[in-house]
Design an enzyme around this catalytic site. Structure first.
Site, PDB file in Angstrom:
ATOM      1  N   CYS A   2      27.321  40.438  31.660  1.00 26.16           N
ATOM      2  CA  CYS A   2      25.956  40.659  31.211  1.00 26.16           C
ATOM      3  C   CYS A   2      25.033  40.726  32.426  1.00 26.16           C
ATOM      4  O   CYS A   2      25.446  40.518  33.560  1.00 26.16           O
ATOM      5  CB  CYS A   2      25.516  39.534  30.282  1.00 26.16           C
ATOM      6  SG  CYS A   2      26.563  39.316  28.814  1.00 26.16           S
ATOM      7  N   LEU A  51      26.527  42.285  27.325  1.00 24.53           N
ATOM      8  CA  LEU A  51      27.816  42.929  27.093  1.00 24.53           C
ATOM      9  C   LEU A  51      28.576  42.014  26.147  1.00 24.53           C
ATOM     10  O   LEU A  51      28.953  40.902  26.507  1.00 24.53           O
ATOM     11  CB  LEU A  51      28.591  43.108  28.400  1.00 24.53           C
ATOM     12  CG  LEU A  51      29.979  43.751  28.266  1.00 24.53           C
ATOM     13  CD1 LEU A  51      29.854  45.200  27.797  1.00 24.53           C
ATOM     14  CD2 LEU A  51      30.750  43.686  29.576  1.00 24.53           C
ATOM     15  N   ASN A  75      25.304  34.846  32.004  1.00 22.45           N
ATOM     16  CA  ASN A  75      26.252  35.915  32.289  1.00 22.45           C
ATOM     17  C   ASN A  75      27.585  35.244  32.565  1.00 22.45           C
ATOM     18  O   ASN A  75      27.712  34.522  33.554  1.00 22.45           O
ATOM     19  CB  ASN A  75      25.810  36.726  33.513  1.00 22.45           C
ATOM     20  CG  ASN A  75      26.909  37.635  34.031  1.00 22.45           C
ATOM     21  OD1 ASN A  75      27.692  38.174  33.263  1.00 22.45           O
ATOM     22  ND2 ASN A  75      26.977  37.797  35.340  1.00 22.45           N
ATOM     23  N   GLY A  76      28.564  35.432  31.694  1.00 20.13           N
ATOM     24  CA  GLY A  76      29.859  34.811  31.978  1.00 20.13           C
ATOM     25  C   GLY A  76      30.711  34.606  30.759  1.00 20.13           C
ATOM     26  O   GLY A  76      30.390  35.056  29.654  1.00 20.13           O
ATOM     27  N   THR A 317      34.595  47.827  54.295  1.00 25.28           N
ATOM     28  CA  THR A 317      35.798  47.698  53.462  1.00 25.28           C
ATOM     29  C   THR A 317      35.442  47.551  51.983  1.00 25.28           C
ATOM     30  O   THR A 317      36.169  48.035  51.110  1.00 25.28           O
ATOM     31  CB  THR A 317      36.658  46.508  53.933  1.00 25.28           C
ATOM     32  OG1 THR A 317      37.888  46.511  53.220  1.00 25.28           O
ATOM     33  CG2 THR A 317      35.958  45.185  53.679  1.00 25.28           C
ATOM     34  N   ARG A 320      34.668  51.097  50.730  1.00 21.59           N
ATOM     35  CA  ARG A 320      35.921  51.859  50.629  1.00 21.59           C
ATOM     36  C   ARG A 320      36.672  51.525  49.340  1.00 21.59           C
ATOM     37  O   ARG A 320      37.188  52.407  48.654  1.00 21.59           O
ATOM     38  CB  ARG A 320      36.817  51.542  51.826  1.00 21.59           C
ATOM     39  CG  ARG A 320      36.386  52.109  53.141  1.00 21.59           C
ATOM     40  CD  ARG A 320      37.329  51.612  54.244  1.00 21.59           C
ATOM     41  NE  ARG A 320      37.030  52.177  55.559  1.00 21.59           N
ATOM     42  CZ  ARG A 320      37.697  51.876  56.663  1.00 21.59           C
ATOM     43  NH1 ARG A 320      38.701  51.005  56.610  1.00 21.59           N
ATOM     44  NH2 ARG A 320      37.362  52.431  57.819  1.00 21.59           N
ATOM     45  N   SER A 342      42.251  41.583  36.367  1.00 22.44           N
ATOM     46  CA  SER A 342      42.484  42.158  37.679  1.00 22.44           C
ATOM     47  C   SER A 342      43.090  41.114  38.614  1.00 22.44           C
ATOM     48  O   SER A 342      43.100  39.921  38.314  1.00 22.44           O
ATOM     49  CB  SER A 342      41.159  42.693  38.244  1.00 22.44           C
ATOM     50  OG  SER A 342      41.355  43.456  39.411  1.00 22.44           O
TER      51      SER A 342
END
Length: 585
Positions: A2, A51, A75-76, A317, A320, A342
């Site tokens: 969120c 969200l 948010n969490g 990095t 990228r 992930s």
């Protein structure tokens, strides 16, 4: 993820100020496209862009206690919210949201409840009874958060820099594992202080089963979802283990009953990249519904400005690696998926980056892992959070589970040391923990695949293409004046200069440039670890290929042979089935 925005103790309670807060909150709507909310109490404003992952029907924010004197914008995800509710039997909850427990925990415990939360979170809590407030961020900084101060004495809180950078005299990243309280005079207080934080060398013997059990538990608790989800699967060790464990335990979850028991996996890369090939192989092995997204170097270059705007960094990095993740997230969201698991964090915990091959001793090895974990919120957590949130997608990272980190960081670092002559490559302790001959988690060659940094694994020509593009847009005269134009974190390469120019257009304030880390690095090392090898000072690049003499495709063309995996795998571990993990002793 969120988006939260709070303005606390400002000098203006007018309609114009409310409109301004709403305008700034809309800049965070990409993070939470499902609903918007705002609460105003005099000169205090709490705004939220939602969200919806848990209780999509009734979990809109801000959230309240029973009499609405305590207001929270969050948010969490709180993974142990059901357990916490059981300890709050005298309280009435308005929603089924996992974050609904925060206001009630505050009523019971005051500001000392934050360590009770098992999850990822950033929140602002306003106690209207005395107009006091507190702000807290999760232990490692998986969720992004910024704090700023206005000339009128106001305190500003925002999930992203773009929500406050124009209205604050000074702002900075909110430190992970800390809370900020108006009751203590507006100072920070560290609530997360685990044993490994002091960087003293631990001595717990390596027990493969303990690592396996702790990580399985970390993955299982993150399968909590009322919406479709999947896994990011690059085919490397970390994402493959996350996918394998998720596939084993998905069938017993509420999500599987609602959306089906077959796991969806996602991979991105240039045509023919290492990740695409390995990702598909793992997906076929696990039986996932696999989605493969291709992009070209030009696609990535065209997205760079959007990436820098959303990720809010000029670190080379990070940009990228963020770009392919940014492109993939848009595709994933278009399929109706709102959450993914992930593999971030494993390399920091276990010394998985290739430069760890050169660690001179176990003390240096361990202290570098501590430094890397503490800095994650500036790099990989920032990337994973903001690159996915750009399209209203949430990323969960089981390797950064508090309990798992405590287990892994209590190991005697001698067991993590990389010793090719003994068949021990990077992250050997993690690989061995999941090396199961009877019921394999992964194919052996995937379990022992060499580390590829995400920006390398999507295709080696990606970084080469970025460097070439930067060289076309930054000339030698510009580089000669770089120290005068950018005296802080002076860019040392044309690629870094190119990114810095874009960042400064979006975020010109001095506070903004100070939020981005700098310093020497090779293959994602800290500046301290660069001292491990004198030759690295001549090859300062964050790519894993800069680890000359270690990476199979090192920049100098040297070839390195990987040792064979241990020939004796663990074959006496109890199997883990279903949602509940039971270990027989």
């Amino acid at each position: 993820m969120c988006g939260i925005l709070a303005v606390l103790g400002c000098s203006d309670d007018s309609q114009a100020k409310r409109v301004r807060v709403l305008e700034l909150s809309r800049r965070l709507r990409h993070r939470g496209p499902d609903w918007s909310g705002i609460y105003q109490n005099g000169v205090n404003y709490l705004a939220h862009q939602r969200l919806a992952i848990i209780d999509p029907a009734s979990g809109d924010q801000p959230l309240f206690n029973e009499d609405k004197t305590i207001v929270v914008t969050v948010n969490g995800e709180i993974y142990n919210h059901e357990e916490l509710r059981k300890g709050l039997k005298n309280h009435k909850f308005h929603t089924g949201s996992d974050c609904d427990v925060i206001a009630h925990l505050y009523e019971e415990h005051g500001e000392n409840f934050v360590d009770m939360l098992d999850g990822i979170f950033s929140f602002v809590l306003l106690d209207t009874r005395d107009n006091s407030f507190m702000v807290a961020r999760d232990a490692i900084g998986v969720t992004s958060l910024y704090i700023g101060w206005g000339l009128d004495g106001s305190v500003w809180i925002s999930s992203e820099m773009k929500g406050l950078h124009e209205d604050c005299e000074h702002f900075e990243a909110f430190p992970p594992g800390h809370l900020y309280s108006s009751k203590s005079g507006g100072g920070f207080r560290q609530w997360y202080n685990p044993p490994w934080f002091n960087e003293s060398v631990p001595s717990t013997p390596y027990e493969p089963l303990a690592i396996r059990r702790a990580f399985e538990n970390a993955v299982i608790k993150r399968l909590m979802s009322d919406v479709p989800f999947g896994v990011l699967l690059s085919g490397g060790l970390d994402s493959s283990l996350v996918a394998s464990i998720t596939a084993r335990h998905l069938a017993g979850t509420k999500a599987a009953k609602r959306w089906g028991p077959q796991l969806h996996s996602f991979c991105v890369g240039l045509e023919g990249s290492p990740d695409l090939k390995a990702g598909k192989e793992v997906a076929d092995y696990l039986g996932t519904v696999h989605h493969e997204f291709h992009f070209t170097v030009q696609d990535g270059i065209d997205a760079i400005e959007d990436v820098i705007y959303h990720v809010e960094t000029y670190d080379v990095t990070t940009i990228r690696a963020s770009t392919p993740m940014f492109l993939m997230s848009r595709k994933i969201k278009s399929l109706g998926v709102k959450m993914v698991l992930s593999g971030e964090g494993s390399d920091e915990i276990f010394g998985g980056y290739l430069y760890f091959h050169k660690a001179p001793n176990k003390k240096e090895f361990h202290q570098e892992t501590c430094r890397k974990i503490k800095a994650l919120h500036k790099y990989d957590c920032l990337r994973a959070n903001k690159a996915t949130s750009a399209f209203g997608l949430e990323a969960r990272v089981p390797f950064l589970d508090k309990e798992f980190i405590n287990t892994a960081m209590s190991l005697d670092p001698e067991s993590k040391m990389i010793k090719p002559e003994e068949g021990r490559i990077e992250k050997w302790v993690l690989r061995r923990a999941f090396d199961d001959e009877e019921r394999p988690y992964l194919p052996k060659h995937i379990l022992y695949r060499q580390k590829e940094q995400f920006s390398d694994g999507v295709g080696y020509s990606w970084i080469d293409g970025l460097k070439a593009h930067a060289a076309e847009n930054v000339n030698d005269k510009m580089m000669a004046n770089a120290a005068h134009i950018f005296p802080h974190n002076t860019p040392l390469t044309k690629e870094a200069y190119y990114y810095r120019m874009i960042f400064e257009r979006f975020f010109p304030q001095n506070s903004a440039r100070l939020t981005v880390p700098g310093g020497a690095t090779v293959a994602c090392s800290t500046a301290k670890a660069v001292e491990w090898d004198a030759s690295w000072s001549n090859n300062m690049d964050p790519s894993g290929r800069a680890a000359i003499g270690v990476h199979l495709s090192a920049y100098d063309g040297s070839k390195v042979a990987l040792p064979l995996p241990p020939h004796k795998a663990i074959d006496d571990m109890p199997r883990m089935m279903g949602q509940e993990v039971v270990i027989q002793t």
